[in-house]
Write an enzyme that holds these catalytic residues in place. Structure first.
Site, PDB file in Angstrom:
ATOM      1  N   CYS A   2       0.842  -1.189   0.000  1.00 17.54           N
ATOM      2  CA  CYS A   2       0.000   0.000   0.000  1.00 17.54           C
ATOM      3  C   CYS A   2       0.883   1.247   0.000  1.00 17.54           C
ATOM      4  O   CYS A   2       1.930   1.274   0.640  1.00 17.54           O
ATOM      5  CB  CYS A   2      -0.948   0.090   1.192  1.00 17.54           C
ATOM      6  SG  CYS A   2      -2.123  -1.245   1.271  1.00 17.54           S
ATOM      7  N   ARG A  27       3.661  -0.252  -5.016  1.00 13.10           N
ATOM      8  CA  ARG A  27       3.398  -0.802  -3.683  1.00 13.10           C
ATOM      9  C   ARG A  27       2.070  -1.535  -3.595  1.00 13.10           C
ATOM     10  O   ARG A  27       1.769  -2.178  -2.590  1.00 13.10           O
ATOM     11  CB  ARG A  27       3.431   0.324  -2.640  1.00 13.10           C
ATOM     12  CG  ARG A  27       4.715   1.108  -2.635  1.00 13.10           C
ATOM     13  CD  ARG A  27       4.652   2.210  -1.618  1.00 13.10           C
ATOM     14  NE  ARG A  27       4.620   1.690  -0.279  1.00 13.10           N
ATOM     15  CZ  ARG A  27       5.691   1.440   0.456  1.00 13.10           C
ATOM     16  NH1 ARG A  27       6.877   1.678  -0.033  1.00 13.10           N
ATOM     17  NH2 ARG A  27       5.570   0.960   1.665  1.00 13.10           N
ATOM     18  N   TRP A  79      -2.840  -2.598  -1.665  1.00 10.41           N
ATOM     19  CA  TRP A  79      -2.580  -4.029  -1.833  1.00 10.41           C
ATOM     20  C   TRP A  79      -3.392  -4.699  -0.728  1.00 10.41           C
ATOM     21  O   TRP A  79      -3.119  -4.526   0.456  1.00 10.41           O
ATOM     22  CB  TRP A  79      -1.090  -4.322  -1.680  1.00 10.41           C
ATOM     23  CG  TRP A  79      -0.766  -5.757  -2.016  1.00 10.41           C
ATOM     24  CD1 TRP A  79      -0.492  -6.268  -3.246  1.00 10.41           C
ATOM     25  CD2 TRP A  79      -0.693  -6.846  -1.095  1.00 10.41           C
ATOM     26  NE1 TRP A  79      -0.247  -7.624  -3.143  1.00 10.41           N
ATOM     27  CE2 TRP A  79      -0.366  -8.000  -1.841  1.00 10.41           C
ATOM     28  CE3 TRP A  79      -0.870  -6.981   0.282  1.00 10.41           C
ATOM     29  CZ2 TRP A  79      -0.211  -9.255  -1.266  1.00 10.41           C
ATOM     30  CZ3 TRP A  79      -0.726  -8.234   0.853  1.00 10.41           C
ATOM     31  CH2 TRP A  79      -0.394  -9.355   0.081  1.00 10.41           C
ATOM     32  N   ASN A 105      -1.296   2.227   5.608  1.00  8.82           N
ATOM     33  CA  ASN A 105      -0.519   1.090   5.117  1.00  8.82           C
ATOM     34  C   ASN A 105      -0.177   0.255   6.344  1.00  8.82           C
ATOM     35  O   ASN A 105       0.263   0.803   7.348  1.00  8.82           O
ATOM     36  CB  ASN A 105       0.760   1.596   4.444  1.00  8.82           C
ATOM     37  CG  ASN A 105       1.765   0.485   4.214  1.00  8.82           C
ATOM     38  OD1 ASN A 105       1.382  -0.650   3.922  1.00  8.82           O
ATOM     39  ND2 ASN A 105       3.042   0.799   4.352  1.00  8.82           N
ATOM     40  N   GLY A 106      -0.378  -1.051   6.281  1.00  7.07           N
ATOM     41  CA  GLY A 106      -0.024  -1.899   7.417  1.00  7.07           C
ATOM     42  C   GLY A 106      -1.215  -2.711   7.881  1.00  7.07           C
ATOM     43  O   GLY A 106      -2.140  -2.975   7.114  1.00  7.07           O
ATOM     44  N   GLU A 488      15.420 -18.689  -8.741  1.00  8.29           N
ATOM     45  CA  GLU A 488      15.111 -17.320  -9.136  1.00  8.29           C
ATOM     46  C   GLU A 488      14.474 -17.273 -10.533  1.00  8.29           C
ATOM     47  O   GLU A 488      13.505 -16.550 -10.762  1.00  8.29           O
ATOM     48  CB  GLU A 488      16.392 -16.472  -9.068  1.00  8.29           C
ATOM     49  CG  GLU A 488      16.258 -15.044  -9.524  1.00  8.29           C
ATOM     50  CD  GLU A 488      15.201 -14.224  -8.777  1.00  8.29           C
ATOM     51  OE1 GLU A 488      14.670 -14.679  -7.754  1.00  8.29           O
ATOM     52  OE2 GLU A 488      14.883 -13.127  -9.254  1.00  8.29           O
ATOM     53  N   LYS A 492      10.763 -15.855 -11.324  1.00 10.41           N
ATOM     54  CA  LYS A 492      10.494 -14.799 -12.307  1.00 10.41           C
ATOM     55  C   LYS A 492       9.371 -15.236 -13.238  1.00 10.41           C
ATOM     56  O   LYS A 492       8.451 -14.478 -13.521  1.00 10.41           O
ATOM     57  CB  LYS A 492      11.733 -14.470 -13.152  1.00 10.41           C
ATOM     58  CG  LYS A 492      12.840 -13.725 -12.471  1.00 10.41           C
ATOM     59  CD  LYS A 492      12.549 -12.279 -12.159  1.00 10.41           C
ATOM     60  CE  LYS A 492      11.932 -12.103 -10.821  1.00 10.41           C
ATOM     61  NZ  LYS A 492      12.713 -11.787  -9.689  1.00 10.41           N
ATOM     62  N   GLU A 495       5.887 -15.468 -11.410  1.00  9.47           N
ATOM     63  CA  GLU A 495       5.268 -14.238 -10.916  1.00  9.47           C
ATOM     64  C   GLU A 495       4.785 -13.319 -12.032  1.00  9.47           C
ATOM     65  O   GLU A 495       3.808 -12.607 -11.850  1.00  9.47           O
ATOM     66  CB  GLU A 495       6.163 -13.493  -9.927  1.00  9.47           C
ATOM     67  CG  GLU A 495       7.380 -12.858 -10.498  1.00  9.47           C
ATOM     68  CD  GLU A 495       8.251 -12.204  -9.432  1.00  9.47           C
ATOM     69  OE1 GLU A 495       7.732 -11.729  -8.422  1.00  9.47           O
ATOM     70  OE2 GLU A 495       9.479 -12.173  -9.634  1.00  9.47           O
ATOM     71  N   HIS A 511      14.212 -38.094  -7.012  1.00  9.35           N
ATOM     72  CA  HIS A 511      13.521 -38.392  -5.750  1.00  9.35           C
ATOM     73  C   HIS A 511      12.090 -37.859  -5.762  1.00  9.35           C
ATOM     74  O   HIS A 511      11.481 -37.701  -4.710  1.00  9.35           O
ATOM     75  CB  HIS A 511      14.316 -37.810  -4.576  1.00  9.35           C
ATOM     76  CG  HIS A 511      15.696 -38.370  -4.503  1.00  9.35           C
ATOM     77  ND1 HIS A 511      15.970 -39.634  -4.031  1.00  9.35           N
ATOM     78  CD2 HIS A 511      16.885 -37.860  -4.901  1.00  9.35           C
ATOM     79  CE1 HIS A 511      17.272 -39.860  -4.125  1.00  9.35           C
ATOM     80  NE2 HIS A 511      17.843 -38.799  -4.650  1.00  9.35           N
ATOM     81  N   LYS A 610       5.384  -4.470  -4.676  1.00  8.79           N
ATOM     82  CA  LYS A 610       6.846  -4.375  -4.674  1.00  8.79           C
ATOM     83  C   LYS A 610       7.429  -4.506  -3.263  1.00  8.79           C
ATOM     84  O   LYS A 610       8.498  -5.062  -3.082  1.00  8.79           O
ATOM     85  CB  LYS A 610       7.247  -3.028  -5.292  1.00  8.79           C
ATOM     86  CG  LYS A 610       8.730  -2.833  -5.454  1.00  8.79           C
ATOM     87  CD  LYS A 610       9.271  -3.695  -6.567  1.00  8.79           C
ATOM     88  CE  LYS A 610      10.783  -3.592  -6.693  1.00  8.79           C
ATOM     89  NZ  LYS A 610      11.319  -4.768  -7.396  1.00  8.79           N
TER      90      LYS A 610
HETATM   91  C1  F6R Z   1      10.299 -11.114  -6.699  1.00  8.28           C
HETATM   92  C2  F6R Z   1      10.464 -10.114  -5.680  1.00  8.28           C
HETATM   93  C3  F6R Z   1      10.179 -10.495  -4.284  1.00  8.28           C
HETATM   94  C4  F6R Z   1      11.106  -9.751  -3.331  1.00  8.28           C
HETATM   95  C5  F6R Z   1      10.702 -10.024  -1.884  1.00  8.28           C
HETATM   96  C6  F6R Z   1      11.658  -9.378  -0.905  1.00  8.28           C
HETATM   97  O1  F6R Z   1      10.644 -10.623  -7.960  1.00  8.28           O
HETATM   98  O2  F6R Z   1      10.795  -8.997  -5.954  1.00  8.28           O
HETATM   99  O3  F6R Z   1      10.267 -11.870  -4.094  1.00  8.28           O
HETATM  100  O4  F6R Z   1      12.409 -10.162  -3.556  1.00  8.28           O
HETATM  101  O5  F6R Z   1       9.419  -9.540  -1.673  1.00  8.28           O
HETATM  102  O6  F6R Z   1      11.698  -8.011  -1.094  1.00  8.28           O
HETATM  103  P1  F6R Z   1      12.851  -7.138  -0.469  1.00  8.28           P
HETATM  104  O7  F6R Z   1      14.106  -7.480  -1.168  1.00  8.28           O
HETATM  105  O8  F6R Z   1      12.430  -5.722  -0.693  1.00  8.28           O
HETATM  106  O9  F6R Z   1      12.926  -7.493   0.974  1.00  8.28           O
END
Ligand code: F6R
Length: 615
Positions: A2, A27, A79, A105-106, A488, A492, A495, A511, A610
C-alpha cells in the site's frame, strides 16, 4: 505494501496526490482513492476506484471542477490484506458522519476486537477493512483537536502501520504516524507532503524528514511539527535527498522490467564503485565492524525473502568458498519464529532491496536481540532496515519499479561477492594473487553483461521463448550455484506469467519431481561451465529420456551443450562461483518474453506488490 500520501499547502492538490500515487503504485494496485478536503463545503470529496491509477483518473473525470480547489488531501493505492478488492474496501475510509478521513498502510492486529466494541456502540461499518476502525475511533475521541484524538487512538491499536488522518474542521492540517511501517515527510516551500516513500514527492521537493516510530507528524499550512507520544515536540531537521532524479521513467523501454534488466551493468558497476581495489582489497564503509572483528566472524547467517533470499543462496557459495566461513541462509518469515541461536561473534545479513520487508526486519531484530552483529544489505539508504541494523551494505542499483526484481538481485550477489572477497583476504583464505584475479573478474562482469545485452543473444532468447508461450508448466533444474539460479528463474516466470514452475536441485530430481515430466515437458537446465557440468549433462539425459524438451542455460563458448539440449540460452563466461550473476540474465529475459507473449502486464503482476510490509 500500500502506498499512502498526504498534502497540505497552497496549491490545488488533486494532481499532486494522483501523480504521487502513480509513483507509489508499485506498492499495490488493487484499488486506489483520495479524499480532498473541500473547506467551502465542509466535507471531503472522496473518489475511489477498483484497479489501477488510470482507473482512478477516469473515476475523477466527472468531478474536475469540485477537485480543482482543495489544497489539503490524502490518497492511497492498495494491496489488499483485510477485505476483498472492492470499492467499499478501497481507501480512504471515513467516519460515519464523514468528518474524519484516513489512509493506512499496514495492519491493525486487534481490529476485530475494536470493531466489535465500536459496533456495540452503534457504529456502522462500510467496509471489511481493519483500517476503518481508525476514522471511527478518531471521530469518537475528537473534541476539537485532531492531534489529541490520534494520540488517544494510538493507545488502543496494536499492529504495524503508517496512517494519515484528516478532519473537516481542521482544513489545513494532517496528522500522520508510523509504527514499524515507512513514512517520510517532504518539506517544500509553504507546502508539505507525507508519504510511504520518497518517489511520491521527489519531483516537488528533496528536503526530507524521516520520523521515527510512534512520532506524530503534524502538518499545518505553515509547516511541519514532530511530537512524541506524550505530545512533546521532537527536533527533526530536514536533510536533502542526494539521490538521482528517481521519477520513474521508462527511458524508451516498453516496461520498467526490461529497462531494469538493461540497467544491470550500471547497477553492478555502481555497487562495485570505489570499493574494490585492483589488488583485491575491499573497503566496505558502513558495515559497522572494524576489520579485525570482521576477520573473527565465526558464522554468517543470511535472512531474506523471495528474490533477495535467492541472492543469499548464491552468496553462500561465495562466502563459504572464498572466506571459509559457514553460512546459513534462511527465509526470514521462518527464521523469525525459530529458536534463534545466533549470538556475539556471528554476522547476520538481512537482505532486502526495499529495506522494508516486515519478515526480514523482524528476523534481523531477533538476531540483534541475541547479540549478533546485524548488517542490512539493501538498496534503500534511509529505509527501516538501515535504521534497525548495526551496519549497512548498500547495493547501488537505483530505484527499481518493476515488481519483479532484476537489477537489485544481481547487485545483491555482487555486494555479497565483495564481502566474501574481503572476508577471504582478511582470513588469508585467498592469496594475494587470487584476490587480484578475482577483483579483475568482478570488474569484468558488468562489461560482460553489457556486451551480452547489446548482442543478438536477447533476441535469441525471445525466439526460444516463442516456442513455449503456451506451455502450462516448467521444471527448472541445476546443481551447485545453478540451484539458486533455478529458484530465481522459476520465480520470475511464475510471478509475471502465472505459469506454474518447480525448481529443484538436479540431483534431487529422481527423488520425486521427475514424475511430473511427460512427452514435450519443458525443462530449463542451468548448466554453466564448472565442476558439476558433467553431472548436469547426465541429468539432462535423464529428462530427455522421458521426452522432456530441454532449454539449457550455458556458458558462451561451451562446445558440448548444444548436442544435449533442444535449445541453448547463452550466458557470458565467468568463474563458476559468479555464474549466478550472469546466468540469471537470460532467464529474466526468458520469463519476460513468455509473459509478453501472453500479453500480460509484466510491471504489475496480479496479486503482487513491490514491498511487503506485512508479515
Ligand atoms: C520477486 C520479488 C520479491 C522480493 C521479496 C523481498 O521478484 O521482488 O520476491 O524479492 O518480496 O523483497 P525485499 O528485497 O524488498 O525485501
Amino acid at each position: 505494501m500500500c502506498g499512502i500520501i498526504g498534502y497540505v499547502g497552497g496549491r490545488p492538490c488533486y494532481e499532486l496526490i494522483v501523480r504521487g500515487l502513480e509513483h507509489l503504485e508499485y506498492r499495490g494496485y488493487d484499488s486506489a482513492g483520495f479524499a480532498l478536503l473541500d473547506a467551502e463545503r465542509d466535507r471531503f470529496s472522496l473518489v475511489r476506484s477498483v484497479g489501477k491509477l488510470e482507473d482512478l483518473r477516469r473515476a475523477s473525470n466527472g468531478s474536475a471542477e469540485r477537485l480543482a480547489g482543495p489544497t489539503t488531501g490524502i490518497g492511497h493505492t492498495r494491496w489488499a490484506t483485510h477485505g476483498r478488492v472492492t470499492l467499499e474496501n478501497a481507501h480512504p475510509h471515513l467516519s460515519g458522519d464523514g468528518e474524519v478521513a484516513v489512509v493506512m498502510n499496514g495492519i491493525i492486529e486487534n481490529y476485530v476486537d475494536l470493531r466489535h466494541r465500536l459496533q456495540d456502540e452503534g457504529v456502522v461499518f462500510a467496509s471489511e477493512t481493519d483500517t476503518e476502525v481508525l476514522p471511527h475511533l478518531i471521530r469518537k475521541h475528537y473534541a476539537g483537536d485532531l492531534v489529541a484524538a490520534v494520540r488517544a487512538v494510538l493507545a488502543q491499536i496494536e499492529g504495524h502501520y503508517a496512517f494519515v488522518a484528516s478532519h473537516v474542521s481542521e482544513p489545513n492540517r494532517l496528522v500522520a504516524v508510523r509504527h514499524e511501517c515507512p513514512l517520510v515527510v517532504g518539506v517544500g516551500t509553504e507546502e508539505t507532503f507525507v508519504a510511504s516513500a520518497l518517489p511520491a514527492f521527489l519531483g516537488e521537493t528533496r528536503d526530507v524528514i524521516y520520523p521515527d516510530n510512534d512520532e506524530l507528524v503534524v502538518v499545518d499550512a505553515d509547516g511541519v511539527t514532530v511530537l512524541d507520544l506524550s505530545g512533546e515536540p521532537v527536533v527533526r531537521e530536514p536533510s536533502t535527498w542526494e539521490g538521482s532524479e528517481e521519477t520513474a521513467e521508462k527511458g524508451g523501454y516498453d516496461t520498467f522490467m526490461l529497462k531494469e534488466i538493461h540497467e544491470q551493468p550500471a547497477a553492478l558497476w555502481d555497487t562495485i564503485g570505489s570499493r574494490l581495489g585492483a589488488d583485491g582489497t575491499v573497503t566496505l564503509d558502513g558495515i559497522g565492524l572494524e576489520d579485525p572483528t570482521l576477520a573473527r566472524v565465526e558464522r554468517v547467517h543470511i535472512v531474506a525473502c523471495g528474490t533477495s533470499f535467492h541472492a543469499g543462496l548464491a552468496g553462500r557459495y561465495l562466502i563459504e568458498d572464498w572466506a571459509r566461513i559457514p553460512v546459513s541462509v534462511e527465509v526470514a518469515s521462518e527464521y523469525r519464529y525459530r529458536t534463534c541461536l545466533a549470538g556475539p561473534g556471528d554476522l547476520v545479513i538481512g537482505i532486502t532491496q526495499s529495506g522494508e520487508t516486515a519478515d526480514t526486519l523482524a528476523a534481523m531484530r531477533v538476531a540483534r536481540e541475541r547479540g549478533a552483529h546485524v548488517v542490512a544489505l539493501t538498496n534503500q539508504t534511509e529505509s527501516q532496515a538501515t535504521r534497525d541494523a548495526d551496519g549497512v551494505l548498500l547495493t547501488r542499483a537505483g530505484l527499481e519499479i518493476g515488481v519483479a526484481a532484476t537489477k537489485t538481485h544481481t547487485a545483491q550477489i555482487m555486494a555479497l561477492a565483495l564481502l566474501a572477497l574481503k572476508l577471504g583476504r582478511m582470513r588469508w583464505a585467498i592469496t594475494e594473487a587470487g584476490a587480484r584475479e578475482l577483483a579483475e573478474e568482478l570488474r569484468r562482469l558488468p562489461d560482460a553483461i553489457e556486451a551480452y545485452l547489446e548482442s543478438p543473444a536477447p533476441a535469441a532468447v525471445a525466439d526460444v521463448a516463442a516456442h513455449f508461450v503456451e506451455r502450462d508448466f516448467f521444471l527448472y533444474l541445476g546443481r551447485h550455484v545453478g540451484v539458486p539460479v533455478c529458484y530465481e528463474g522459476a520465480l520470475k516466470l511464475k510471478e509475471i506469467s502465472y505459469v506454474p514452475t518447480e525448481a529443484y536441485p538436479a540431483g534431487e530430481m529422481k527423488h520425486g519431481p521427475i514424475a511430473l515430466l511427460d512427452e514435450g515437458s519443458p525443462v530449463v537446465v542451468v548448466a554453466p561451465d564448472g565442476h558439476v557440468f558433467d553431472k548436469v549433462v547426465s541429468n539432462i539425459q535423464e529428462v530427455r529420456a522421458r521426452g522432456a524438451r530441454v532449454i539449457a542455460v550455458a556458458t558462451e563458448g561451451n562446445g558440448e551443450i548444444a548436442s544435449h539440449a533442444d535449445h541453448v540460452l547463452w550466458a557470458p563466461r565467468t568463474p563458476a562461483l559468479l555464474a549466478p550473476i550472469t546466468t540469471i540474465v537470460p532467464l529474466q529475459l526468458f520469463a519476460y518474453e513468455i509473459a509478453k507473449g501472453k500479453g500480460l502486464n509484466v510491471d504489475k503482476p496480479r496479486n503482487l506488490a513491490k514491498t511487503v510490509t506485512v508479515e
